[in-house]
Design a protein around this motif. Sequence first.
Motif, mmCIF file in Angstrom:
data_model
loop_
_atom_site.group_PDB
_atom_site.id
_atom_site.type_symbol
_atom_site.label_atom_id
_atom_site.label_comp_id
_atom_site.label_asym_id
_atom_site.label_seq_id
_atom_site.Cartn_x
_atom_site.Cartn_y
_atom_site.Cartn_z
ATOM 1 N N GLY A 87 7.350 9.429 4.873
ATOM 2 C CA GLY A 87 7.249 8.048 5.359
ATOM 3 C C GLY A 87 5.840 7.490 5.412
ATOM 4 O O GLY A 87 5.671 6.262 5.441
ATOM 5 N N ASP A 88 4.831 8.348 5.412
ATOM 6 C CA ASP A 88 3.450 7.843 5.430
ATOM 7 C C ASP A 88 3.047 7.234 4.090
ATOM 8 O O ASP A 88 2.160 6.372 4.033
ATOM 9 C CB ASP A 88 2.471 8.979 5.774
ATOM 10 N N ASP A 89 3.699 7.684 3.043
ATOM 11 C CA ASP A 89 3.302 7.268 1.693
ATOM 12 C C ASP A 89 4.336 6.403 0.969
ATOM 13 O O ASP A 89 4.014 5.751 -0.018
ATOM 14 C CB ASP A 89 3.025 8.502 0.827
ATOM 15 N N TYR A 90 5.591 6.418 1.466
ATOM 16 C CA TYR A 90 6.687 5.771 0.740
ATOM 17 C C TYR A 90 7.523 4.876 1.650
ATOM 18 O O TYR A 90 7.588 5.087 2.861
ATOM 19 C CB TYR A 90 7.635 6.829 0.145
ATOM 20 N N ILE A 91 8.177 3.916 1.019
ATOM 21 C CA ILE A 91 9.307 3.217 1.628
ATOM 22 C C ILE A 91 10.500 3.403 0.702
ATOM 23 O O ILE A 91 10.338 3.761 -0.474
ATOM 24 C CB ILE A 91 9.028 1.707 1.846
ATOM 25 N N ILE A 92 11.697 3.193 1.229
ATOM 26 C CA ILE A 92 12.906 3.340 0.418
ATOM 27 C C ILE A 92 13.761 2.084 0.536
ATOM 28 O O ILE A 92 13.937 1.538 1.631
ATOM 29 C CB ILE A 92 13.710 4.595 0.819
ATOM 30 N N ILE A 93 14.230 1.608 -0.605
ATOM 31 C CA ILE A 93 15.126 0.453 -0.654
ATOM 32 C C ILE A 93 16.522 0.940 -1.001
ATOM 33 O O ILE A 93 16.710 1.681 -1.966
ATOM 34 C CB ILE A 93 14.642 -0.576 -1.699
ATOM 35 N N LEU A 125 22.465 10.863 2.216
ATOM 36 C CA LEU A 125 21.008 11.034 2.159
ATOM 37 C C LEU A 125 20.436 10.852 3.566
ATOM 38 O O LEU A 125 20.680 9.838 4.218
ATOM 39 C CB LEU A 125 20.426 9.997 1.194
ATOM 40 N N ASP A 126 19.691 11.840 4.058
ATOM 41 C CA ASP A 126 19.191 11.845 5.435
ATOM 42 C C ASP A 126 17.896 11.039 5.537
ATOM 43 O O ASP A 126 16.806 11.526 5.207
ATOM 44 C CB ASP A 126 18.965 13.286 5.884
ATOM 45 N N LEU A 127 18.012 9.797 6.010
ATOM 46 C CA LEU A 127 16.840 8.918 6.096
ATOM 47 C C LEU A 127 15.849 9.407 7.142
ATOM 48 O O LEU A 127 14.636 9.213 6.990
ATOM 49 C CB LEU A 127 17.290 7.487 6.409
ATOM 50 N N HIS A 128 16.362 10.034 8.193
ATOM 51 C CA HIS A 128 15.471 10.560 9.230
ATOM 52 C C HIS A 128 14.566 11.650 8.650
ATOM 53 O O HIS A 128 13.348 11.651 8.868
ATOM 54 C CB HIS A 128 16.298 11.117 10.385
ATOM 55 N N GLU A 129 15.178 12.546 7.891
ATOM 56 C CA GLU A 129 14.423 13.635 7.274
ATOM 57 C C GLU A 129 13.433 13.101 6.236
ATOM 58 O O GLU A 129 12.294 13.567 6.141
ATOM 59 C CB GLU A 129 15.405 14.621 6.618
ATOM 60 N N LEU A 130 13.855 12.108 5.480
ATOM 61 C CA LEU A 130 12.979 11.511 4.472
ATOM 62 C C LEU A 130 11.769 10.850 5.122
ATOM 63 O O LEU A 130 10.632 11.038 4.693
ATOM 64 C CB LEU A 130 13.753 10.477 3.643
ATOM 65 N N ALA A 161 12.937 2.089 5.719
ATOM 66 C CA ALA A 161 14.138 1.852 4.901
ATOM 67 C C ALA A 161 14.546 0.387 4.977
ATOM 68 O O ALA A 161 14.553 -0.219 6.054
ATOM 69 C CB ALA A 161 15.285 2.742 5.373
ATOM 70 N N TYR A 162 14.885 -0.180 3.807
ATOM 71 C CA TYR A 162 15.260 -1.588 3.700
ATOM 72 C C TYR A 162 16.574 -1.677 2.922
ATOM 73 O O TYR A 162 16.741 -0.998 1.911
ATOM 74 C CB TYR A 162 14.192 -2.379 2.944
ATOM 75 N N ASP A 163 17.485 -2.534 3.397
ATOM 76 C CA ASP A 163 18.753 -2.728 2.685
ATOM 77 C C ASP A 163 18.659 -4.007 1.847
ATOM 78 O O ASP A 163 18.663 -5.112 2.381
ATOM 79 C CB ASP A 163 19.920 -2.838 3.670
ATOM 80 N N ASP A 216 0.801 -1.219 0.000
ATOM 81 C CA ASP A 216 0.000 0.000 0.000
ATOM 82 C C ASP A 216 0.838 1.274 0.000
ATOM 83 O O ASP A 216 0.309 2.359 0.236
ATOM 84 C CB ASP A 216 -0.937 0.004 1.212
ATOM 85 N N LYS A 217 2.151 1.151 -0.252
ATOM 86 C CA LYS A 217 3.010 2.335 -0.301
ATOM 87 C C LYS A 217 3.819 2.365 -1.590
ATOM 88 O O LYS A 217 4.122 1.314 -2.170
ATOM 89 C CB LYS A 217 3.958 2.358 0.904
ATOM 90 N N LYS A 218 4.167 3.570 -2.018
ATOM 91 C CA LYS A 218 5.050 3.708 -3.158
ATOM 92 C C LYS A 218 6.486 3.388 -2.741
ATOM 93 O O LYS A 218 6.832 3.496 -1.560
ATOM 94 C CB LYS A 218 4.977 5.122 -3.732
ATOM 95 N N LEU A 219 7.293 3.019 -3.711
ATOM 96 C CA LEU A 219 8.637 2.543 -3.396
ATOM 97 C C LEU A 219 9.689 3.379 -4.120
ATOM 98 O O LEU A 219 9.616 3.565 -5.338
ATOM 99 C CB LEU A 219 8.751 1.071 -3.797
ATOM 100 N N ILE A 220 10.659 3.871 -3.361
ATOM 101 C CA ILE A 220 11.805 4.591 -3.913
ATOM 102 C C ILE A 220 13.012 3.663 -3.869
ATOM 103 O O ILE A 220 13.314 3.062 -2.829
ATOM 104 C CB ILE A 220 12.113 5.865 -3.094
ATOM 105 N N LEU A 221 13.714 3.536 -4.975
ATOM 106 C CA LEU A 221 14.948 2.763 -5.025
ATOM 107 C C LEU A 221 16.127 3.732 -5.005
ATOM 108 O O LEU A 221 16.230 4.609 -5.863
ATOM 109 C CB LEU A 221 14.992 1.915 -6.303
ATOM 110 N N TYR A 222 17.009 3.578 -4.007
ATOM 111 C CA TYR A 222 18.230 4.381 -3.931
ATOM 112 C C TYR A 222 19.408 3.483 -4.267
ATOM 113 O O TYR A 222 19.730 2.563 -3.523
ATOM 114 C CB TYR A 222 18.394 4.999 -2.547
ATOM 115 N N ALA A 223 20.048 3.736 -5.429
ATOM 116 C CA ALA A 223 21.102 2.849 -5.930
ATOM 117 C C ALA A 223 22.313 3.667 -6.393
ATOM 118 O O ALA A 223 22.476 3.926 -7.587
ATOM 119 C CB ALA A 223 20.561 1.993 -7.072
#
Length: 395
Positions: free
Chosen positions: A250-256, A240-245, A276-278, A213-220
């Motif tokens: 964070g309500d709408d996105y996750i980041i890989i 990249l500041d994960l806390h700020e992101l 955030a997921y590694d 149910d969330k959009k996904l950002i890929l950081y590569a």
Amino acid sequence: MKLKKVLTILYISVFKLLFWGASKLQPKKKTVVFESFYGKQFSCNPRGIYEYMKENHPEYTLIWSVKKGHDAPFKEKGIYYINRLSLKWIFAMARAEYWVVNSRLPLWVPKPEHTTYLQTWHGTPLKRLAMDMDEVHMPGTNTRKYKRDFTKEALKWDYLISPNAYSTEIFTRAFQFQKTMIESGYPRNDFLHNQNNEETMRALKQKMNLPLDKKLILYAPTWRDDQFYKKGQYKFDLDLDLHELRASIGDDYIIILRMHYLVAENFDLGPYEGFAYDFSHYEDIRDLYMISDLLITDYSSVFFDYANLKRPMLFYVPDIETYRDKLRGFYFDFEQEAPGPLVKETASVIDWVRETETPAFTLPPSFEPFYEKFCYLENGESSKRVIETILNEKR
């Protein structure tokens, strides 16, 4: 240290002698050995070619070269593999009719006369390669030695895959490549064209235990030549500041996070659990492309592949002046031609993410000429072009 050097020389000498002896045995026709990123992955162009051959050429014996400790995806999928640099590997490599490899093999591995070496390489070049590099800042080598060793390895390649005419020109010069270039598009991107559908994306997210149910950002991002622990293990500072992101989106996105295979960092994402997921050690980045809505990268060649999906891309480049002017240099005007905006602060990343949500958002004007220059050959049949070229020349 001297003893270690002597033992290394002895090991290599014994290895070469065994390899030479094995290469004099009866060659194994219709046998192909595949290797991706030094045996660490089931991925990239070798995987694309493997999957095509398995489907269309069942008469071939297909073997993967795998480094110890990296065999999980092969076991899971029931793929036949052998341990890289083992005795069994020596005999398989020495007798095989084909090698399909996307990075360099150890320089002391000799290529038998009966073996055809297909070098697939692993990216469209943005940063300067091999003979085009002014200075080499990597550990364990220097500029002269690096270039000498690279061209010595390239002399063994019978075929080299190129994703487009732009890359053909650079590869020919930078690798001093003299044999057959196959300008086909990249086999690894067949998947992005042939499997780009909701069913595939949903199945992959479920396999990875990611929220639906969330959009996904890929950081590569890529690696930095001059930031390392030792040869083959590079540092990476997560600017990249994960806390700020998380606080902002964070309500709408996750980041890989997907680090380059040479980066040794293990990030503690505990404070960002659920956001955030590694996935740096996930078997193949192609699945991460497929499930992501947005890509954030820097100078990595991932953006050339991701462009096939025609989705938004952002370039987070706080060190661009250093990278461009000191470490590598670029083959084209990256700041003008990049298929997305270049930013240096996390706040700008957040602004861009929000912008992509607006009804008026479109890909930038630079995207279409970029796509036509770099992705024009890729339509889901690159693996077929490669294999047909090689097999037709064999007949």
